[in-house]
Scaffold this motif. Structure first.
Motif, PDB file in Angstrom:
ATOM      1  N   THR A   1       0.871  -1.438  -0.136  1.00 22.92           N
ATOM      2  CA  THR A   1       0.293   0.255   0.168  1.00 22.92           C
ATOM      3  C   THR A   1       0.984   1.414   0.143  1.00 22.92           C
ATOM      4  OG1 THR A   1      -1.892  -0.771   1.291  1.00 22.92           O
ATOM      5  CG2 THR A   1      -1.754   1.298   1.009  1.00 22.92           C
ATOM      6  N   SER A   2       0.789   2.097  -1.065  1.00 24.54           N
ATOM      7  CA  SER A   2       1.350   3.178  -1.306  1.00 24.54           C
ATOM      8  C   SER A   2       0.844   4.567  -0.114  1.00 24.54           C
ATOM      9  CB  SER A   2       0.953   3.996  -2.302  1.00 24.54           C
ATOM     10  OG  SER A   2       1.765   5.196  -1.808  1.00 24.54           O
ATOM     11  N   ILE A   3       1.990   4.571   1.086  1.00 24.23           N
ATOM     12  CA  ILE A   3       1.858   5.883   1.640  1.00 24.23           C
ATOM     13  C   ILE A   3       2.108   6.921   1.608  1.00 24.23           C
ATOM     14  CG2 ILE A   3       0.845   4.191   3.791  1.00 24.23           C
ATOM     15  CD1 ILE A   3       3.828   5.094   4.940  1.00 24.23           C
ATOM     16  N   GLN A   4       2.742   7.461  -0.265  1.00 25.38           N
ATOM     17  CA  GLN A   4       3.137   8.567  -1.165  1.00 25.38           C
ATOM     18  C   GLN A   4       3.297   9.707  -0.522  1.00 25.38           C
ATOM     19  OE1 GLN A   4       3.984   6.374  -3.826  1.00 25.38           O
ATOM     20  NE2 GLN A   4       5.490   6.951  -4.461  1.00 25.38           N
ATOM     21  N   THR A   5       3.565  10.760   0.233  1.00 25.87           N
ATOM     22  CA  THR A   5       3.339  11.928   0.112  1.00 25.87           C
ATOM     23  C   THR A   5       3.955  12.770  -0.935  1.00 25.87           C
ATOM     24  OG1 THR A   5       5.130  12.382   1.879  1.00 25.87           O
ATOM     25  CG2 THR A   5       2.983  11.777   2.567  1.00 25.87           C
TER      26      THR A   5
END
Length: 336
Positions: free
Chosen positions: A243-247
């Motif tokens: 799961t991407s939690i990129q910011t």
């Protein structure tokens, strides 16, 4: 010298914060005021002991249609334990218009929105009483007002947020105004080429996402993207969901919102362990190749339960020096 005398006279106070309102001709001199009245001139020690009270009475000096007609105000008074030390001047210098035509009343919606660096939908100021001109002050950067028809158009170029825009409509009778809450929303970015990286087991769910390309960044805006993600499992395996939690990063990141990539998967492979201080032990001939190995398991991540069973075999069962020993050691435990 002795016997000197002098007077202490009351201190004059004035009232600020009031304006007189324009009105439509009605044959009377009655006037109304807007604003919040405030006493001016009370010394600091008396601030809590001198209060403004009373209800104002305001009148135009003429009941006839006109511009900047003086308005006379009375009715205010002061109270409090220190009030006797002061005298009050009623509000002065006020004026307003008496018109033969009603001033416009704004009828258009008082909310509007647009998106950073995207062409805004046309917002049109509308009002009663057939305005002849319009205005808007406090517009977000990139938006303009057509004063002839009341249209607000353009492409927002500044920082997203909510802006209090004073809009107005004017005719021969005066000007009507209202506050328009204009919201500039961040621009949406998408991500292409994102790949979740495989990793060696480290007992965490931390994932790294590489190759991400932002789509939709405007011009030279300083915006980049982090590489952070989360594995659905901390255990070894293939095709584990990430799961991407990129910011968003950079000085212009607040101008954008991010649509995260989905469907990412990667592998977690087993961590290699070593035996430190491994040594094969000499033995007395016993007719077999069984060897004894000593050493310590190295690389286990605490508090994983991994045990080491040391074993080995001589290349020959006969007596000799420097005989090769092959380790057949194994690991066990709940976390193998």
């Amino acid at each position: 010298p002795t016997g000197l005398e002098a007077d202490i006279n009351t201190k004059e106070l004035t009232i600020s914060g009031l304006t007189a309102n324009n009105k439509l001709f009605d044959g009377t001199t009655a006037a109304t005021l807007s604003g919040t009245p405030a006493l001016v001139g009370v010394i600091n020690d008396d601030l809590s002991n001198v209060m403004l009270s009373g209800s104002y009475v305001a009148n135009f000096t003429s009941p006839n249609v006109g511009v900047n007609i003086p308005v006379i105000v009375s009715g205010y008074m002061i109270t409090g334990s220190a009030a006797n030390n002061y005298s009050l001047l009623q509000p002065s210098g006020l004026s307003a218009d008496i018109t033969s035509t009603p001033s416009p009343v704004i009828t258009s919606s008082l909310t509007a929105s647009a998106t950073y660096e995207e062409t805004a939908s046309i917002y049109t100021i509308t009002a009663t009483e057939t305005p002849t001109s319009f205005n808007a002050t406090g517009l977000p950067d990139g938006l303009i007002i057509n004063t002839a028809n009341g249209e607000i158009t353009g492409t927002p170029t500044g920082q997203p947020g909510t802006f209090n825009v004073m809009i107005s409509a004017t005719n021969a009778g005066g000007t009507g105004s209202a506050t328009l809450m204009y919201t500039i929303n961040p621009k949406t970015l998408t991500v292409t080429n994102a790949v979740a990286d495989h990793k060696i087991y480290d007992r965490t769910d931390v994932a790294t996402i590489s190759g991400s390309t932002l789509v939709g960044v405007v011009g030279g805006d300083d915006v980049s993207i982090s590489t952070t993600g989360i594995f659905a499992s901390t255990n070894i395996g293939n095709g584990i969901l990430v799961t991407s939690i990129q910011t968003l990063l950079g000085t212009d990141a607040s101008k954008y919102i991010l649509t995260l990539p989905v469907g990412l998967m990667a592998n977690i492979t087993a961590k290699s362990l070593t035996i430190s201080g491994a040594a094969a032990q000499n033995k007395i001939y016993d007719g077999n190749t069984t060897a004894t190995i000593t050493g310590t398991l190295s690389g286990v991540i605490s508090p994983d339960n991994v045990t080491l069973t040391l074993s080995g075999n001589f290349a020959s069962s006969g007596i000799g020096n420097g005989i090769a020993v092959t380790s057949t050691s194994t690991i066990g435990g709940a976390d193998v």
